[in-house]
Motif scaffolding. Structure first.
Motif, PDB file in Angstrom:
ATOM      1  N   ILE A   1       4.913 -46.335  -3.707  1.00 26.08           N
ATOM      2  CA  ILE A   1       6.302 -46.024  -3.365  1.00 26.08           C
ATOM      3  C   ILE A   1       7.257 -46.914  -4.147  1.00 26.08           C
ATOM      4  N   GLU A   2       6.910 -48.187  -4.278  1.00 24.52           N
ATOM      5  CA  GLU A   2       7.757 -49.108  -5.037  1.00 24.52           C
ATOM      6  C   GLU A   2       7.817 -48.711  -6.509  1.00 24.52           C
TER       7      GLU A   2
ATOM      8  N   SER B   1      10.015 -45.613  -6.752  1.00 28.31           N
ATOM      9  CA  SER B   1      11.426 -45.934  -6.515  1.00 28.31           C
ATOM     10  C   SER B   1      12.039 -46.645  -7.713  1.00 28.31           C
ATOM     11  N   GLN B   2      11.285 -47.529  -8.347  1.00 29.14           N
ATOM     12  CA  GLN B   2      11.795 -48.213  -9.537  1.00 29.14           C
ATOM     13  C   GLN B   2      12.025 -47.224 -10.677  1.00 29.14           C
TER      14      GLN B   2
ATOM     15  N   ILE C   1      15.215 -45.439  -9.860  1.00 32.08           N
ATOM     16  CA  ILE C   1      16.383 -46.311 -10.048  1.00 32.08           C
ATOM     17  C   ILE C   1      16.769 -46.374 -11.525  1.00 32.08           C
TER      18      ILE C   1
ATOM     19  N   ILE D   1      16.493 -46.112  -1.917  1.00 33.08           N
ATOM     20  CA  ILE D   1      15.552 -45.192  -2.556  1.00 33.08           C
ATOM     21  C   ILE D   1      14.172 -45.269  -1.912  1.00 33.08           C
ATOM     22  N   ALA D   2      13.620 -46.466  -1.799  1.00 29.83           N
ATOM     23  CA  ALA D   2      12.264 -46.610  -1.250  1.00 29.83           C
ATOM     24  C   ALA D   2      12.169 -46.133   0.201  1.00 29.83           C
TER      25      ALA D   2
ATOM     26  N   LEU E   1      12.265 -42.321   0.216  1.00 26.84           N
ATOM     27  CA  LEU E   1      10.999 -41.766  -0.265  1.00 26.84           C
ATOM     28  C   LEU E   1       9.926 -41.844   0.818  1.00 26.84           C
TER      29      LEU E   1
END
Length: 297
Positions: free
Chosen positions: A117-118, A121-122, A125, A151-152, A155
């Protein structure tokens, strides 16, 4: 479908075979959850507990060895919702409880899929300036940082909402099977009657719109609170089609359009459910003596 439902209800061994077999296959765990829901709805927790316990074993193995908790979450989630439906006979309550279940899903997913997920999300971004264009450039640094922090959680909430939907759909299939075997037509009348009162609809709307204001992690409430409203809108459309005796083609067209244009149709369904809570399109046309689909007694 009827043959499978009859096989499941033939005995505990048959039910366990279906639940465990489907849970062992990565794309059929929803069918196993539907089978557990059928047994729970018809026979109660005491008779279904052994079936559920054995069915959870392959789902647990998927989590331990493949780091995939989805089968376990859907089996437990649909079973919990089946208990709520059996006890309350209220789809409104089931859909509201599914939000709490979705929050639990979000927590589990946040732990199980944190790196993925991270990473996603990055990546999102990084493309925000290009995707939002001038709007992104007009934001202050603080606003950009706050937007990125959402965002994270969003998601995570979207994935949890998907599992929430699958859990509810599994329960719907189980309830449909129960009515098919013991009360033909009962599920249709029951589902078409789903409608949220105005107060509850406004609370769900507030959860969707105001959740992110209580912290980035609460942004998960936006997709989770939308799920009950979408099911209420689908129930409304089914109800109107039945009342007007329209061809099933309209329902097929609805679901095909929903799959093809999810980003457009999904929010429209949310709005439709809220408007229905104000206007009550079905109104007095809805049958008042509709039997439930419990099929017991």
């Amino acid at each position: 479908m009827r043959a499978l439902a009859e096989f499941i209800m033939r005995g505990r061994m048959q039910a366990t075979l279906v639940v465990a077999g489907c849970a062992a296959l990565p794309l059929l765990y929803w069918l196993g959850a539907a089978a557990v829901s059928l047994v729970l709805l018809r026979r109660g927790l005491k008779d279904a507990l052994g079936v559920l316990a054995l069915g959870l074993l392959p789902a647990l193995l998927w989590w331990l060895y493949s780091a995939d908790p989805r089968a376990l979450m859907v089996l437990l989630g649909s079973s919990a919702l089946a208990l709520v439906l059996r006890a309350s006979e209220s789809w409104n309550r089931v859909l509201l409880v599914s939000i709490a279940m979705g929050v639990v899903f979000s927590v589990v997913l946040g732990v199980a899929f944190a790196p993925q997920i991270e990473m996603l999300s990055q990546a999102l971004i990084k493309i925000l300036p290009e995707a939002l264009g001038d709007l992104y450039q007009q934001m202050s640094v603080e606003e950009q940082a706050r937007f990125a922090s959402l965002i994270a959680p969003v998601l995570t909430g979207l994935i949890a909402a998907l599992l929430q939907i699958v859990s509810v759909l599994s329960l719907i299939i189980g309830r449909y099977w129960q009515a098919l075997l013991y009360n033909p037509g009962g599920f249709g009348r029951e589902f078409r009657a789903i409608r949220f009162p105005l107060g509850l609809a406004m609370l769900l709307l507030a959860g969707m719109l105001l959740g992110p204001n209580f912290g980035p992690q609460m942004a998960m409430l936006t997709p989770l609170c939308s799920v009950p409203l979408v099911f209420a809108a689908l129930a409304l459309i089914h109800g109107l089609v039945a009342q007007k005796r329209l061809a099933r083609f309209w329902l097929v067209g609805l679901y095909v359009t929903l799959l093809l244009f999810m980003q457009l149709i999904y929010p429209l369904l949310v709005v439709l459910a809220i408007v229905d809570s104000l206007i009550d399109f079905r109104g007095r046309m809805a049958p008042k003596d509709a039997d439930n689909a419990n099929g017991e007694g």
